[in-house]
Design an enzyme around this catalytic site. Structure first.
Site, PDB file in Angstrom:
ATOM      1  N   CYS A 137       0.813  -1.201   0.109  1.00 46.09           N
ATOM      2  CA  CYS A 137      -0.324   0.418  -0.225  1.00 46.09           C
ATOM      3  C   CYS A 137       0.510   1.067   0.180  1.00 46.09           C
ATOM      4  O   CYS A 137       0.500   2.006  -0.628  1.00 46.09           O
ATOM      5  CB  CYS A 137      -0.784  -0.019   1.310  1.00 46.09           C
ATOM      6  SG  CYS A 137      -2.128  -1.054   1.402  1.00 46.09           S
ATOM      7  N   ARG A 170      -7.641  -4.463  -3.695  1.00 47.19           N
ATOM      8  CA  ARG A 170      -6.875  -3.400  -3.881  1.00 47.19           C
ATOM      9  C   ARG A 170      -8.864  -2.789  -5.447  1.00 47.19           C
ATOM     10  O   ARG A 170      -8.585  -3.536  -6.707  1.00 47.19           O
ATOM     11  CB  ARG A 170      -6.098  -3.923  -4.330  1.00 47.19           C
ATOM     12  CG  ARG A 170      -4.812  -3.695  -3.793  1.00 47.19           C
ATOM     13  CD  ARG A 170      -3.566  -3.837  -3.969  1.00 47.19           C
ATOM     14  NE  ARG A 170      -2.608  -4.747  -3.076  1.00 47.19           N
ATOM     15  CZ  ARG A 170      -2.467  -3.970  -1.837  1.00 47.19           C
ATOM     16  NH1 ARG A 170      -2.367  -1.992  -1.879  1.00 47.19           N
ATOM     17  NH2 ARG A 170      -1.859  -4.341  -0.767  1.00 47.19           N
TER      18      ARG A 170
HETATM   19  C1  BEZ Z   1       0.419  -4.611   2.022  1.00 47.28           C
HETATM   20  O1  BEZ Z   1       1.843  -4.621   1.846  1.00 47.28           O
HETATM   21  O2  BEZ Z   1       0.333  -3.496   1.101  1.00 47.28           O
HETATM   22  C2  BEZ Z   1      -0.454  -5.436   2.649  1.00 47.28           C
HETATM   23  C3  BEZ Z   1       0.236  -7.072   2.071  1.00 47.28           C
HETATM   24  C4  BEZ Z   1      -1.107  -8.391   2.466  1.00 47.28           C
HETATM   25  C5  BEZ Z   1      -1.989  -7.724   2.997  1.00 47.28           C
HETATM   26  C6  BEZ Z   1      -2.651  -6.158   3.654  1.00 47.28           C
HETATM   27  C7  BEZ Z   1      -1.992  -5.062   3.103  1.00 47.28           C
END
Ligand code: BEZ
Length: 221
Positions: free
Chosen positions: A56, A133
């Site tokens: 993110c 997402r």
């Molecule tokens: C992230 O790295 O943004 C992420 C990865 C897995 C679950 C939620 C966020």
């Protein structure tokens, strides 16, 4: 209808392309907003799973980098996750501190999951507590024009998001369709003829045609 071996469950319908999206009010890092306040502009409403997570963070930096390109195209970018506004504020401050990138768009604090549920952003197969997402591209009449869903562990491609905005705006402006892998400046597809008479004429109209139903033209700059 009976689905063999499965309970029939009531499923909320997903939002559908071409329909007006539901309006909502929300608290954001830029204060309260109402989606309909942006009527007359294109809106990209996107969700991310959680603040202070690695993928993110890379996406927020990438969205910030295309922000000016979106403004040039009359697009308002709005982020969202199931986090508090205090978490969002702390995270965008940390991004500025560690990566030197200012986050210029509002981020919705959807702690009660109201907007996430309204837009079908929670996919329990991925997570029942975080949004996947999503990218919703909403036109100036508040109609949903495109949706992209990515899983938790794969970051989105900003070039594709910009390409999609360009494609939708070009399709509207010139009443054309866009071929696979189209980029601005490439030839566009002339809408196919609807009658036999139009089909007869099509090959004589000066387009670049593979056949009567597949003709392209260059747009004037
Ligand atoms: C992230 O790295 O943004 C992420 C990865 C897995 C679950 C939620 C966020």
């Amino acid at each position: 209808m009976r689905i063999v071996g499965e309970e029939i469950e009531e499923r909320k319908p997903l939002l559908r392309l071409g329909e007006v999206v539901p309006d909502f009010e929300a608290v954001t890092t830029h204060g309260k907003i109402k989606l309909s306040d942006f009527k007359g502009k294109w809106v990209i409403l996107f969700s991310h799973p959680a603040d202070f997570t690695p993928v993110c963070t890379t996406e927020f930096v990438a969205f910030a980098k295309i922000y000016n390109e979106l403004v040039k195209r009359n697009v308002q970018l709005i982020g969202l996750s199931i986090d508090s506004v205090y978490s969002h504020i702390a995270w965008v401050r940390r991004i500025k501190e560690k990566l030197g990138v200012e986050i210029p768009f509002p981020v919705i604090a959807d702690i009660d999951m109201k907007v996430a549920n309204l837009f079908g952003m929670i996919h329990p197969g991925e997570s029942s507590t975080a949004t996947v997402r999503c990218v919703f591209i909403i036109d100036p009449e508040m109609k949903l024009r495109a949706m992209i869903y990515y899983p938790l562990n794969v970051g989105r491609n900003m070039d594709e998001i910009l390409r999609l905005v360009d494609a939708l705006q070009t399709a509207d402006k010139h009443k054309v369709a866009l071929p696979a892998n189209w980029r601005p400046g490439d030839a566009v597809i002339v809408p196919p003829p609807h009658t036999q008479e139009e089909a007869e004429k099509r090959l004589q109209e000066g387009y670049e045609c593979i056949d009567w139903f597949l003709c392209k033209k260059k747009l004037l700059p």
